[in-house]
Enzyme design. Structure first.
Site, PDB file in Angstrom:
ATOM      1  N   CYS A 276      51.388  11.707  30.728  1.00  0.00           N
ATOM      2  CA  CYS A 276      50.547  12.761  31.303  1.00  0.00           C
ATOM      3  C   CYS A 276      50.708  12.828  32.821  1.00  0.00           C
ATOM      4  CB  CYS A 276      49.082  12.522  30.965  1.00  0.00           C
ATOM      5  SG  CYS A 276      48.706  12.794  29.230  1.00  0.00           S
ATOM      6  N   HIS A 277      50.515  11.685  33.475  1.00  0.00           N
ATOM      7  CA  HIS A 277      50.599  11.691  34.935  1.00  0.00           C
ATOM      8  C   HIS A 277      51.474  10.563  35.469  1.00  0.00           C
ATOM      9  CE1 HIS A 277      46.835  13.710  33.783  1.00  0.00           C
ATOM     10  NE2 HIS A 277      47.255  14.613  34.654  1.00  0.00           N
ATOM     11  N   GLY A 278      52.278   9.974  34.566  1.00  0.00           N
ATOM     12  CA  GLY A 278      53.287   9.017  35.018  1.00  0.00           C
ATOM     13  C   GLY A 278      52.767   7.658  35.417  1.00  0.00           C
TER      14      GLY A 278
END
Lengths: 189, 281, 422
Positions: free
Chosen positions: A153-155
């Site tokens: 999703c956001h690494g």
């Protein structure tokens, strides 16, 4: 015509001992109604808490016998994904090699596993950033730069002890309460 | 106009109702209704008293445990208890380990899929499971029971008038069909495969007498003798609990609420009199 | 309208002043149920039931919204989710018993409210609109209660839905298509259950809306009173608050005590055991009855046992049942006596009490099995019901000699206390 006078105002606000006692009764009656109203609201609020059947499902048993070193399984605990990972000696070594003091959420692998069962890493499969399910438990999934889990999703990158190493997540993957019921079975919760 | 119309409509409805009444009355006298065996021989449940009667009554946990024993050794072979979970047995005074053991050793297994193959399979129940059903579906239940489906018992005592007494009376009410009945209604001999019981609505019941002999269930140390009467009484108590597990908290909450309301209403009355004190009405 | 001597809203707190200038809601409440509404000083306890009806609606809406959070409107799970509420949801048993008994208590207070209106002829000019709106509320309540009773999907739910929608099947030609349309199928099923749930959730808010109209219409002429003599001046009235708020507070206390006794100590007394059996389309209960508040109408439905030439008995029963409610809409024009209160109408009063007894008898027969002698009794009782409203009331109005009315409300009050007005 005195009997016809509307004397409510006097009864309510005029001074004098008798009238003050009467005021007290009115205030007491309204207060009781207020307390009753508030108490009646409590069950209306409480009904939204988890019901008995939901609470009863609050523990999960996992059979470990089929999980080979290097493998992980996804199961559920409290209706959320749970990762159970059988670490290889290399993965354990890699986790132990990290400089704990420099981590965002400093914890050792020993603190995150059961004593004597260090090869079993049991964590929630819920990214501590915004709740996505990280990759890495399934065969062939992206394990991220540190060989553990990777949240697409956001690494966020987690290492082989499920600790946050890179990316926006603030904390390590949560470790639920685990007890070994036998050598090859655990009870979560 | 409204009143003329109303008068005509009123005359029509009332008139026809009175005509119907007269025709009905004539028919009633000329052809009185035929008495039926159900009407004359059906009995209301016996009177039986329990610890949970009345606004202050509580369940007797020892009795519920005995009743549960009767249910598991006798009733559960055919009857389901599908709205009750093993974990609910905590109300009967069992601890967590005991409940786990009861679930694990339950004769009927919980249907589930095999986690490896995905095939239909069964597993040992766990406390969070509901009591598994003895038959997979109604067709299987009917096929195994001479076409009669044993009803679920979770709510039985609320699904009949005076349900607790009804269950007790039914279990202890099996008897020979009275000779008097056969004399009066020669056509209603209890059919083969059914059993006469005056507490059952249509007198003939598919269930064979389930409690037949003293000691059919072995009660623990210090418990009453397991006579048929005692076993029936205990299992009826158990089924009252399965139907209304929250009865005790309901009654105790009710007493607190009533007490509060009595005080609040008295205050409200005094406040009302006080506000109106100077005003005649 | 309001009486010229009504109190005027003058907010003291700056905040209330600020709000009132921008949105005069405090003013509206003050004038509707506050000190700004002058009410006859002589109202008796029968005037409590309007406020109590509103209270009962609030109880139903609150407990209903809460239960909708746990209920599943699907024929496979509906019965089970109700049991889930009863067993597992925190305090769920309280919500459900309060909702089930709340429906009964709603009807109890509304029936008392309606009979109050009948005895004191509250339907007469200039309050016809109040009466008509009240009847619309009553019809909406009946629809809501019926659909709510279907939701637990027990045996009585299922067969009630089947029988009541079957009433429409009695209508010639279009009846059967209407029944199929109502159910969304040929028998009650998932489609019916879902639409009943949807409407059961919607209608109470419609009722709340019509109640606002009902109160609005009431405030134009102001409340009636036990003498039936209109308010003549300020000495005849007291402000609603604190006088009637205090009296209604006491009434609400009594209501809650009786309600608590039902909910906590006899929650299934007013229900039917068969509804604790899951719906079974293959087996009809031995004795189908609706909830008790429909029994008088159910008795009228079943009282028609003979065809009237080309009109089948079934259709007659359906027509009569609907007529028994619809005729109340014409009441203001059937009873033409200029005197309102039954206290001053000796003949009317006797027939009123016969009507009360008659409705109780109808109710008893409606709950009894459809066999003799109950059918014959309900035929006589139903005949009286229609005759009372459609024939007797207009005749009494024409022939009765009423007692002399007091000159004013105040005069009546003082006479009661043995004093003479100056």
């Amino acid at each position: 015509m005195a009997t016809l006078e509307n004397t409510a105002d006097q009864a309510i606000s005029a001074d004098g001992g008798g009238v003050r006692r009467r005021d007290f009764i009115n205030i007491a009656a309204v207060s009781f109604a207020g307390v009753g109203g508030v108490v009646a609201v409590l069950p209306l609020v409480n009904q939204m808490n988890p019901s008995a059947d939901v609470l009863a499902m609050a523990s999960t048993e996992v059979d470990l016998s089929g999980i080979k070193p290097g493998q992980a399984i996804k199961t559920t605990y409290r209706s959320q994904p749970l990762f159970v990972r059988h670490l290889t000696p290399e993965e354990i070594a890699k986790a132990d090699a990290a400089d704990v003091a420099s981590l965002r959420d400093p914890q050792t692998l020993d603190q995150r596993t059961i004593a004597g069962k260090k090869e079993w890493l049991v964590t929630m499969g819920v990214c501590t950033h915004l709740g996505c399910v990280p990759l890495g438990a399934g065969e062939g999934e992206n394990k991220g730069e540190f060989g553990g889990y990777f949240c697409p999703c956001h690494g966020s990158h987690y290492d082989t002890a499920g600790r946050i190493r890179k990316g926006p997540a603030p904390k390590n993957l949560e470790v639920p309460p685990v007890t070994f019921t036998s050598d090859t079975a655990i009870l979560v919760g | 106009m409204v009143r003329i119309g109303a008068f005509l409509i009123g005359l029509f409805f009332s008139g026809w109702l009175l005509v119907s009444f007269l025709m009905g009355a004539v028919a009633y006298v000329s052809e009185p209704p035929v008495p039926t065996a159900e009407k004359e021989f059906h009995l209301h449940p016996k009177h039986v008293s329990y610890s949970f009667d009345g606004p202050l009554g509580h369940y007797d946990k020892a009795q519920l445990q005995r009743g549960f024993q009767v249910f598991s050794e006798v009733c559960s072979a055919c009857h389901s208890l599908k709205f009750v979970s093993f974990r609910d047995l905590a109300d009967l005074g069992y601890n967590e380990a005991e409940i786990k053991a009861i679930a694990k050793n339950w004769k009927i297994k919980t249907p589930d899929i095999d986690p490896k193959t995905g095939e239909m399979a069964t597993r040992e129940p766990v406390p969070s499971d509901k009591f598994p059903k003895p038959f997979a579906n109604n067709v299987a239940a009917a096929a195994a029971n001479n076409n009669a489906i044993p009803p679920d018992l979770s709510l039985m005592t609320k699904a009949r008038h005076s349900g607790t007494a009804y269950v007790y009376s039914l279990l202890t009410g099996y008897q020979q069909q009275p000779a008097e009945l056969l004399q009066k209604f020669p056509d209603v001999k209890t059919p083969a495969g059914l059993h006469y019981n005056p507490y059952f609505a249509n007198l003939n019941l598919a269930m064979a007498p389930p409690l037949t002999a003293e000691g059919q269930v072995t009660y623990g140390e210090g418990q009453p003798k397991p006579t048929v009467d005692q076993m029936a009484k205990d299992v009826a108590a158990f089924l009252t609990w399965t139907a209304e597990p929250k009865m005790e908290s309901r009654k105790s909450a009710g007493l607190a609420v009533l007490l509060f309301l009595l005080v609040a209403t008295t205050l409200a009355y005094m406040s009302y009199r006080n506000i109106w004190a100077e005003t005649k009405h | 309208m309001s009486f010229p001597w009504a109190n005027h809203y003058t907010p003291k707190a700056p905040l209330m002043q600020w709000i009132d200038e921008r949105l005069p809601l405090p003013r509206l409440v003050y004038n509707a149920v506050g000190a700004g509404y002058p009410v006859p000083r002589n109202l008796n306890y029968f005037w409590n039931f309007g406020v109590l009806s509103g209270l009962a609606l609030m109880i139903q809406i609150v407990t209903g919204i809460v239960m909708a959070m746990h209920y599943g409107a699907n024929e496979l799970v509906a019965f089970g989710t109700v049991e889930h509420v009863m067993r597992d949801v925190n305090g769920g048993w309280l919500m459900r018993y309060a909702h089930a008994n709340g429906a009964s208590f709603f009807f109890i207070v509304v029936y008392l409210h309606i009979f109050r209106g009948l005895y004191y002829s509250s339907y007469k000019a200039p309050r016809e609109m109040v009466w008509l709106l009240g009847l619309i509320i009553f019809l909406l309540m009946m629809a809501t209660a019926f659909m709510g009773y279907v939701l637990p999907w027990g045996q009585m739910s299922y067969w009630g839905a089947k029988v009541i929608t079957g009433l429409f099947g009695a209508i010639p030609v279009v009846g059967e298509p209407i029944q199929t349309w109502l159910l969304g199928g040929f028998a009650p099923g998932n489609a019916a259950l879902n639409r009943f749930f949807s409407l059961h959730y919607l209608l109470p808010f419609v009722i709340a809306g019509v109640i606002i109209l009902h109160i609005w219409a009431l405030h134009i002429p102001g409340s009636s009173n036990p003498t039936g003599v209109e308010v003549k001046g300020p000495q005849d009235t007291v402000p609603f608050h604190p006088y009637y708020t205090a009296k209604d507070g006491f009434g609400a206390g009594i209501f809650f005590i009786l309600f608590a006794i039902a909910v906590y100590f006899g929650p299934n007394f007013l229900g039917h055991p068969d509804n604790y059996i899951e719906a079974n389309p293959l087996s009809t209960p031995a004795h189908i009855v609706p909830e008790w508040y429909f029994w008088p109408f159910y008795a009228i439905l079943r009282a028609f046992t003979f065809d009237f030439f080309f009109i089948p008995a079934k259709l007659l029963g359906v027509l009569a049942m609907f007529a028994s409610i619809l005729l109340l809409f014409f009441l203001p024009w059937l009873d033409t006596s200029p005197v309102r209160s039954g206290n001053y109408r000796p003949l009317f009063r006797k027939f009123f009490w016969i009507l009360v007894l008659d409705v109780l008898v109808l109710g008893y027969c409606g709950g009894a099995p459809a066999e003799e002698p109950f059918v014959m009794i309900s035929q006589v009782a139903a005949a009286y019901y229609f005759a009372h409203f459609l024939i007797i009331l207009p005749l009494i109005a024409a022939f009765e000699k009423p007692l002399p009315l007091p000159g004013s409300i105040t005069e009546a009050v003082l006479a009661k206390h043995g004093e003479a007005a100056e």
